[in-house]
Enzyme design. Structure first.
Site, PDB file in Angstrom:
ATOM      1  N   HIS A  54       0.771  -1.237   0.061  1.00 17.77           N
ATOM      2  CA  HIS A  54      -0.035   0.131   0.047  1.00 17.77           C
ATOM      3  C   HIS A  54       0.881   1.438   0.003  1.00 17.77           C
ATOM      4  O   HIS A  54       0.797   2.083   0.961  1.00 17.77           O
ATOM      5  CB  HIS A  54      -0.956  -0.130   1.388  1.00 17.77           C
ATOM      6  CG  HIS A  54      -2.141   0.690   1.027  1.00 17.77           C
ATOM      7  ND1 HIS A  54      -2.247   2.210   1.086  1.00 17.77           N
ATOM      8  CD2 HIS A  54      -3.545   0.460   1.193  1.00 17.77           C
ATOM      9  CE1 HIS A  54      -3.346   2.599   0.958  1.00 17.77           C
ATOM     10  NE2 HIS A  54      -4.096   1.824   1.319  1.00 17.77           N
ATOM     11  N   GLU A 100      -0.826   1.222  -5.565  1.00 19.20           N
ATOM     12  CA  GLU A 100      -0.364  -0.080  -4.892  1.00 19.20           C
ATOM     13  C   GLU A 100      -0.619  -1.365  -5.633  1.00 19.20           C
ATOM     14  O   GLU A 100      -1.438  -1.605  -6.202  1.00 19.20           O
ATOM     15  CB  GLU A 100      -1.574  -0.086  -3.968  1.00 19.20           C
ATOM     16  CG  GLU A 100      -1.759   1.388  -3.254  1.00 19.20           C
ATOM     17  CD  GLU A 100      -3.095   1.572  -2.464  1.00 19.20           C
ATOM     18  OE1 GLU A 100      -3.721   2.475  -2.043  1.00 19.20           O
ATOM     19  OE2 GLU A 100      -3.798   0.238  -2.168  1.00 19.20           O
TER      20      GLU A 100
HETATM   21  O1  TA6 Z   1      -6.274   0.734  -1.129  1.00 20.23           O
HETATM   22  C1  TA6 Z   1      -7.142   1.898  -0.993  1.00 20.23           C
HETATM   23  C2  TA6 Z   1      -7.921   1.581   0.387  1.00 20.23           C
HETATM   24  O2  TA6 Z   1      -8.369   0.188   0.363  1.00 20.23           O
HETATM   25  C3  TA6 Z   1      -9.176   2.736   0.168  1.00 20.23           C
HETATM   26  O3  TA6 Z   1     -10.495   2.084   0.257  1.00 20.23           O
HETATM   27  C4  TA6 Z   1      -8.932   3.314   1.683  1.00 20.23           C
HETATM   28  O4  TA6 Z   1      -9.952   2.801   2.517  1.00 20.23           O
HETATM   29  C5  TA6 Z   1      -7.602   3.033   1.741  1.00 20.23           C
HETATM   30  O5  TA6 Z   1      -7.301   1.722   1.384  1.00 20.23           O
HETATM   31  C6  TA6 Z   1      -6.811   3.293   3.137  1.00 20.23           C
HETATM   32  O6  TA6 Z   1      -7.427   2.316   4.099  1.00 20.23           O
HETATM   33  P1  TA6 Z   1      -7.003   2.232   5.838  1.00 20.23           P
HETATM   34  O7  TA6 Z   1      -7.762   1.162   6.249  1.00 20.23           O
HETATM   35  O8  TA6 Z   1      -5.746   2.595   5.771  1.00 20.23           O
HETATM   36  O9  TA6 Z   1      -7.704   3.627   6.164  1.00 20.23           O
END
Ligand code: TA6
Length: 323
Positions: A189, A298
């Site tokens: 991520h 990501e």
């Molecule tokens: O990777 C994108 C995502 O899945 C979005 O949907 C958003 O929720 C982001 O991750 C951040 O997630 P988090 O759980 O770190 O707030």
């Protein structure tokens, strides 16, 4: 033997040891840092094996980390490169992972530092190390009781972070240490730092299928146009790039390539920016206009599930080049 006095001059010609990559463990064993002889550096938290800093030889930071990010283990790090495993997002319809929190437990567990290795390629012989690899491990014994209960499968993860000259690689080996088969999803991520999101374009996602997680009432699939992707609003999409994992996905700013990502066995690319309202809604997102200086691109295996029979392993990774 008269030649004895001559010997010293030859000795002085012997060059000193080649400059080595420096690896230090700090913050009472909570962080591992590595610096190459040329100055590139990284810092990895044992919490989540989260890379929280990647700097080039001039000391310029490449990753975005929220000023309000928790780095004490109380919450996943808002920034850097959190590791998502064994579920991307939440999966209420997938019984085995349905009890797990968003993005699984890998990013909120304490990993073990397994060690470092360095390499000196021929082109830099004598010029010292040109890359250093840090290995981290996670297994059920590292998990909280809660995570263990929520996902009682026998597994072993080895996460390798390699800092090279101008590039950063992350790879994950997933092993089923049990007899029963299980399924997983994984993703790196990455929060990239940019100067101004308004000048950013993402290439390599043209004419590709994607799931738009922000369409209402339910996420919808679409195909991207032949033009590059620009970000001018909240964005949360899961792309299956038409060119496949080897085809680079690049982040350009003001027309200049800033980052290029090549993947191995990670067929999806998620693009996320919470934009203004989203940043406001996240307590650990700061400064609130920080969404103008970050973009998440990501690399992951998040469409469907990867199944591992007992004893089987899977490996996937990415190479990020900073230009
Ligand atoms: O990777 C994108 C995502 O899945 C979005 O949907 C958003 O929720 C982001 O991750 C951040 O997630 P988090 O759980 O770190 O707030």
């Amino acid at each position: 033997m008269v030649d004895r006095p001559k010997k010293p001059s030859a000795l002085s010609a012997t060059p000193g040891p080649a400059p080595q990559a420096q690896v230090t463990i700090s913050h009472s064993n909570n962080r591992v840092a590595a610096v190459l002889p040329t100055g590139e550096s990284i810092e990895v938290l044992l919490f989540g094996a989260t890379i929280v800093s990647w700097k080039d030889a001039k000391g310029v930071e490449k990753l975005w980390v929220s000023e309000a990010a928790k780095t004490d283990g109380s919450k996943a790090v808002r920034g850097g490169v959190p590791v998502v495993f064994p579920v991307f997002g939440t999966a209420p319809d997938h019984a085995a992972t349905s009890k797990l929190p968003q993005h699984g437990f890998a990013r909120t567990s304490r990993w073990e530092f397994l060690g470092k290795s360095t390499s000196e390629s021929s082109s830099t012989s004598g010029g010292g190390d040109d890359s250093v690899k840090l290995d981290f491990g996670l297994s059920p014994s590292n998990l909280s009781e809660e995570s263990r209960k929520a996902w009682p499968s026998e597994f072993g993860l080895i996460y390798s972070v390699t800092l090279g000259r101008g590039n950063l690689s992350t790879s994950l080996v997933v092993r089923n240490e049990g007899d029963a088969a299980w399924e997983f999803q994984t993703l790196m991520h990455t929060y990239f730092r940019v100067g101004d999101i308004a000048k950013v374009e993402i290439t390599g996602l043209e004419k590709s299928q994607y799931l738009d997680k922000l369409t209402t009432p339910i996420p919808s699939t679409a195909t991207s146009p032949s033009s590059t992707l620009t970000i001018a609003k909240a964005t949360d999409r899961v792309y299956s790039p038409a060119g496949g994992p080897e085809a680079p996905v690049a982040i350009k700013e003001g027309g200049n390539e800033k980052f290029s990502i090549v993947r191995d066995n990670l067929n999806e690319v998620v693009v996320w920016n919470p934009w203004e309202a989203g940043a406001k809604s996240l307590a650990d997102f700061a400064p609130k206009d920080g969404y103008k200086e970050m973009i998440c691109v990501e690399a992951g295996a998040v469409k469907g599930w990867v199944k591992l029979e007992g004893g089987e392993s899977w490996e996937g990774g990415q190479i990020i080049t900073a230009l």
